[in-house]
Design a protein around this motif. Sequence first.
Motif, PDB file in Angstrom:
ATOM      1  N   ILE A   1      -5.518   4.289  -5.825  1.00  0.00           N
ATOM      2  CA  ILE A   1      -4.915   3.187  -6.585  1.00  0.00           C
ATOM      3  C   ILE A   1      -3.904   2.448  -5.721  1.00  0.00           C
ATOM      4  CG2 ILE A   1      -3.336   2.651  -8.498  1.00  0.00           C
ATOM      5  CD1 ILE A   1      -4.818   4.888 -10.083  1.00  0.00           C
ATOM      6  N   ASP A   2      -3.043   3.191  -5.015  1.00  0.00           N
ATOM      7  CA  ASP A   2      -2.064   2.563  -4.130  1.00  0.00           C
ATOM      8  C   ASP A   2      -2.749   1.744  -3.053  1.00  0.00           C
ATOM      9  OD1 ASP A   2      -0.029   3.739  -5.557  1.00  0.00           O
ATOM     10  OD2 ASP A   2       0.371   5.303  -4.074  1.00  0.00           O
ATOM     11  N   GLN A   3      -3.811   2.289  -2.483  1.00  0.00           N
ATOM     12  CA  GLN A   3      -4.555   1.592  -1.441  1.00  0.00           C
ATOM     13  C   GLN A   3      -5.154   0.296  -1.985  1.00  0.00           C
ATOM     14  OE1 GLN A   3      -4.568   2.601   1.656  1.00  0.00           O
ATOM     15  NE2 GLN A   3      -6.005   1.184   2.519  1.00  0.00           N
ATOM     16  N   ASN A   4      -5.704   0.355  -3.184  1.00  0.00           N
ATOM     17  CA  ASN A   4      -6.300  -0.826  -3.811  1.00  0.00           C
ATOM     18  C   ASN A   4      -5.238  -1.884  -4.092  1.00  0.00           C
ATOM     19  OD1 ASN A   4      -8.436  -2.321  -4.928  1.00  0.00           O
ATOM     20  ND2 ASN A   4      -7.835  -1.674  -6.974  1.00  0.00           N
ATOM     21  N   GLU A   5      -4.068  -1.463  -4.572  1.00  0.00           N
ATOM     22  CA  GLU A   5      -2.993  -2.410  -4.851  1.00  0.00           C
ATOM     23  C   GLU A   5      -2.512  -3.064  -3.565  1.00  0.00           C
ATOM     24  OE1 GLU A   5      -0.118  -0.114  -6.997  1.00  0.00           O
ATOM     25  OE2 GLU A   5      -1.239  -0.236  -8.869  1.00  0.00           O
ATOM     26  N   THR A   6      -2.441  -2.294  -2.489  1.00  0.00           N
ATOM     27  CA  THR A   6      -2.030  -2.849  -1.200  1.00  0.00           C
ATOM     28  C   THR A   6      -3.034  -3.881  -0.717  1.00  0.00           C
ATOM     29  OG1 THR A   6      -0.908  -0.795  -0.605  1.00  0.00           O
ATOM     30  CG2 THR A   6      -1.484  -2.269   1.206  1.00  0.00           C
TER      31      THR A   6
ATOM     32  N   SER B   1      -5.096  -5.594  -2.530  1.00  0.00           N
ATOM     33  CA  SER B   1      -5.024  -6.754  -3.425  1.00  0.00           C
ATOM     34  C   SER B   1      -3.855  -7.657  -3.050  1.00  0.00           C
ATOM     35  CB  SER B   1      -4.874  -6.305  -4.870  1.00  0.00           C
ATOM     36  OG  SER B   1      -6.025  -5.624  -5.293  1.00  0.00           O
ATOM     37  N   ALA B   2      -2.711  -7.057  -2.737  1.00  0.00           N
ATOM     38  CA  ALA B   2      -1.540  -7.844  -2.342  1.00  0.00           C
ATOM     39  C   ALA B   2      -1.801  -8.587  -1.034  1.00  0.00           C
ATOM     40  CB  ALA B   2      -0.318  -6.933  -2.197  1.00  0.00           C
TER      41      ALA B   2
ATOM     42  N   SER C   1      -4.207   8.728  -7.159  1.00  0.00           N
ATOM     43  CA  SER C   1      -2.992   7.938  -6.913  1.00  0.00           C
ATOM     44  C   SER C   1      -3.077   7.219  -5.575  1.00  0.00           C
ATOM     45  CB  SER C   1      -1.751   8.833  -6.925  1.00  0.00           C
ATOM     46  OG  SER C   1      -1.539   9.345  -8.202  1.00  0.00           O
TER      47      SER C   1
END
Length: 80
Positions: free
Chosen positions: A49-54, A56-57, A46
């Motif tokens: 995934i959160d780190q990757n989404e951050t 990416s944003a 988790s």
Amino acid sequence: MPEQMNAELYRKLQELSRHNAVARALVFLWNSGTLTYEDWSTKAISLLIDQNETLSAIAVDAEKRACRLPKTPPVAPPTR
């Protein structure tokens, strides 16, 4: 195969722990034997995934800002 995945997950968390307190805590909890593997891996995945989404944003935002910059540099450099 699962052992390789576990090792890769742990390695990624160690890399992230240099800059992220939550990752550091997860590495510590794993090394201390406090969490079960299932709890630890769920939290670790988790977090990644959160780190990757951050990231990416941030990249999308930087790309949008770059598109608003002039396409050609100014003719003369600014003076001080």
